[in-house]
Structures are given as structure tokens and as C-alpha cells.
Design a protein around this motif. Sequence first.
Motif, PDB file in Angstrom:
ATOM      1  N   ALA A  91      39.030  86.151  37.769  1.00 43.23           N
ATOM      2  CA  ALA A  91      39.312  84.458  37.570  1.00 43.23           C
ATOM      3  C   ALA A  91      37.599  84.411  37.762  1.00 43.23           C
ATOM      4  O   ALA A  91      37.205  83.498  37.120  1.00 43.23           O
ATOM      5  N   LYS A  92      37.540  85.247  38.811  1.00 44.46           N
ATOM      6  CA  LYS A  92      36.212  85.100  38.364  1.00 44.46           C
ATOM      7  C   LYS A  92      35.113  85.163  37.072  1.00 44.46           C
ATOM      8  O   LYS A  92      34.506  84.625  37.152  1.00 44.46           O
ATOM      9  N   GLU A  93      35.127  86.440  36.420  1.00 48.00           N
ATOM     10  CA  GLU A  93      34.325  86.676  34.778  1.00 48.00           C
ATOM     11  C   GLU A  93      34.969  86.076  34.622  1.00 48.00           C
ATOM     12  O   GLU A  93      34.061  85.468  34.079  1.00 48.00           O
ATOM     13  N   LEU A 104      46.337  78.595  31.695  1.00 49.10           N
ATOM     14  CA  LEU A 104      46.395  78.566  33.329  1.00 49.10           C
ATOM     15  C   LEU A 104      48.435  78.854  32.831  1.00 49.10           C
ATOM     16  O   LEU A 104      48.240  77.662  32.081  1.00 49.10           O
ATOM     17  N   ASP A 105      48.777  79.411  33.953  1.00 50.09           N
ATOM     18  CA  ASP A 105      49.558  79.717  33.449  1.00 50.09           C
ATOM     19  C   ASP A 105      51.018  80.024  34.687  1.00 50.09           C
ATOM     20  O   ASP A 105      52.342  80.308  34.995  1.00 50.09           O
ATOM     21  N   ARG A 106      50.540  79.363  36.208  1.00 46.37           N
ATOM     22  CA  ARG A 106      51.186  80.164  37.451  1.00 46.37           C
ATOM     23  C   ARG A 106      49.929  79.877  38.880  1.00 46.37           C
ATOM     24  O   ARG A 106      48.758  80.047  38.435  1.00 46.37           O
ATOM     25  N   PRO A 107      51.152  79.372  39.121  1.00 45.88           N
ATOM     26  CA  PRO A 107      49.730  79.045  41.211  1.00 45.88           C
ATOM     27  C   PRO A 107      48.718  79.464  41.351  1.00 45.88           C
ATOM     28  O   PRO A 107      47.606  78.793  41.791  1.00 45.88           O
ATOM     29  N   SER A 108      49.326  81.053  41.571  1.00 47.20           N
ATOM     30  CA  SER A 108      48.317  81.908  42.087  1.00 47.20           C
ATOM     31  C   SER A 108      47.185  81.813  40.762  1.00 47.20           C
ATOM     32  O   SER A 108      46.222  81.752  41.567  1.00 47.20           O
ATOM     33  N   ALA A 110      45.387  78.939  39.266  1.00 46.87           N
ATOM     34  CA  ALA A 110      45.079  77.776  39.295  1.00 46.87           C
ATOM     35  C   ALA A 110      44.367  78.113  40.609  1.00 46.87           C
ATOM     36  O   ALA A 110      43.266  77.505  41.059  1.00 46.87           O
ATOM     37  N   GLU A 111      45.087  79.053  42.157  1.00 45.58           N
ATOM     38  CA  GLU A 111      44.305  78.735  43.589  1.00 45.58           C
ATOM     39  C   GLU A 111      42.932  79.458  43.147  1.00 45.58           C
ATOM     40  O   GLU A 111      42.602  79.110  43.383  1.00 45.58           O
ATOM     41  N   ALA A 112      43.233  80.544  41.529  1.00 46.29           N
ATOM     42  CA  ALA A 112      41.777  81.447  41.895  1.00 46.29           C
ATOM     43  C   ALA A 112      40.560  81.153  41.235  1.00 46.29           C
ATOM     44  O   ALA A 112      39.346  81.405  41.269  1.00 46.29           O
ATOM     45  N   GLN A 156      47.378  69.768  44.249  1.00 46.59           N
ATOM     46  CA  GLN A 156      47.283  70.557  45.306  1.00 46.59           C
ATOM     47  C   GLN A 156      45.501  71.394  44.937  1.00 46.59           C
ATOM     48  O   GLN A 156      45.038  72.229  46.003  1.00 46.59           O
ATOM     49  N   TYR A 157      45.397  71.638  43.774  1.00 47.03           N
ATOM     50  CA  TYR A 157      43.921  72.377  43.933  1.00 47.03           C
ATOM     51  C   TYR A 157      42.913  70.891  43.271  1.00 47.03           C
ATOM     52  O   TYR A 157      42.065  72.380  42.392  1.00 47.03           O
TER      53      TYR A 157
END
Length: 228
Positions: A91-93, A104-108, A110-112, A156-157
Motif C-alpha cells: 500500500a505504501k508504494e 480496492l476490494d477488501r477492508p484490510s 482500505a485500512e492500509a 470507517q476509513y
Amino acid sequence: MSENETVERLATVKAAIARAESDYDRKPGFVTLIAVSKTFPAEDIAPALAAGQRVFGENYVQETKAKWPELRERYPDVELHLIGPLQSNKAKEAVELFDVIQTLDRPSLAEALAKEIAKQGRTPRLFVQVNTGEEPQKGGVAPREVDAFIETCRTQYGLTIEGLMCIPPAEDPPSPHFALLATIAKRNGLNGLSMGMSADFDAAIQMGATHVRVGSAIFGTRAKAVKP
Ligand SMILES: *Cc1c(COP(=O)(O)O)cnc(C)c1O
């Protein structure tokens, strides 16, 4: 493919998009062409840049990191879309490299992404990928789960979602998938619809695409979808 061939094929695709815009009563320029340059080296991309193309799609973070920084220096107004699956640990890169993230396809994830966006102060535009054909090997949120996922992203995000993206199953007629994506977007108040590739972008425009992702019709046949 020769440089001239790339430029000619790009012009042909742009003309076909303009014709579709006119056929289906869209304003000229309504549809953004994303030239998908995955697997093609910088020297194959350069002619398209020289011909004025600025919006490109890539599938892999590592390949993008290797190819694009130098091209971006020459063409600072380039807009890069990530259209391949994204691992949360990249996610950072991805936030560093891309202007738009379409997968974008999952909560983890989205959080990252939310974490990196806050940290870097860089805000890539976001599309949610929908697995309209519910294929197990493909990324994307199942159609019945999309509304809740978009809500989670927003509340949430704190993410702004611009639109939806889909890759219909290769063996299906694509239009019902495009129609489903348009329906889901509409009921969630989303304007962006990234759908349609080399073989079916006309049908996608008919069904409301705002972004079409076209690779082989511009750059030629890919040897293989190799992961770098
Ligand atoms: C490779 C790819 C494209 C481009 O496909 P073509 O058939 O070469 O136009 C579009 N979208 C995604 C998600 C891709 O992976």
C-alpha cells in the motif's frame, strides 16, 4: 511493434472512442482512455507519450517502480492507474506511485491505504473493484457485498470512492456485467465506471463507462502476463 504502429493504433482507438461517445450521446471527452502498458518497456510507451497520451494503466507495483519514475520526469502530467491486484503490504508504494487505485476490494486494504494516505499526505483517487462474475480466482468484492463495503470505506476509513471497476469473465458476453456495475454505482451515488478493454470498450461506453482500459489494441499482443 514499430513506433509509428503504436501511434497509429492509439489514434484508431481514440477515434473509436469518439465515435462511441457520439453514437451513445455522451459529450466529447466524457470517456477517459487508460492506455494499459503492463509488460511493455519504457521505449514502447514513449511513442504514446510523445503522441499526447497521458493516462496509463499498470498492473504491478514493482514493474511501475522500475519503469515510470524516469518517464514521469519527462512528462510530469502523466496520470497512472493501478489496475492489478494490490497486496496490503504494498500500500505504501502504491500510494507513492499511483494517481488512481482501481482495485480496492477488501477492508484490510482500505485500512492500509487510509493509513498511508494520512501518513504521506498524498491522496490517490479510488475505485472499488467488483467481481461481477463472482470468479474465485479474481479480485473484487462480490456484488451483494459492495454496498456495505463502500459504506465501510466511507465511514470507517474516511475514504472518498470515485467509482467502480470490473473485469467480466472472459467467456461471458460483457454487457450484462457492465450493466450490473452501472446499477451498483448508481445506487451508491458513484459517477466513475471503469469498464471495457480492447475487445469490448464500445459496449462498455454504451453501458456508461467513464474510463476504458485498453492495452493490446494500442501496444500489440503481450508476450505473456509475466510478473516481474
Ligand atoms: C491487461 C488489462 C487490461 C487491458 O487488456 P487488453 O485486452 O489488452 O486491452 C485492462 N484491464 C485490466 C484489469 C487488465 O489487467
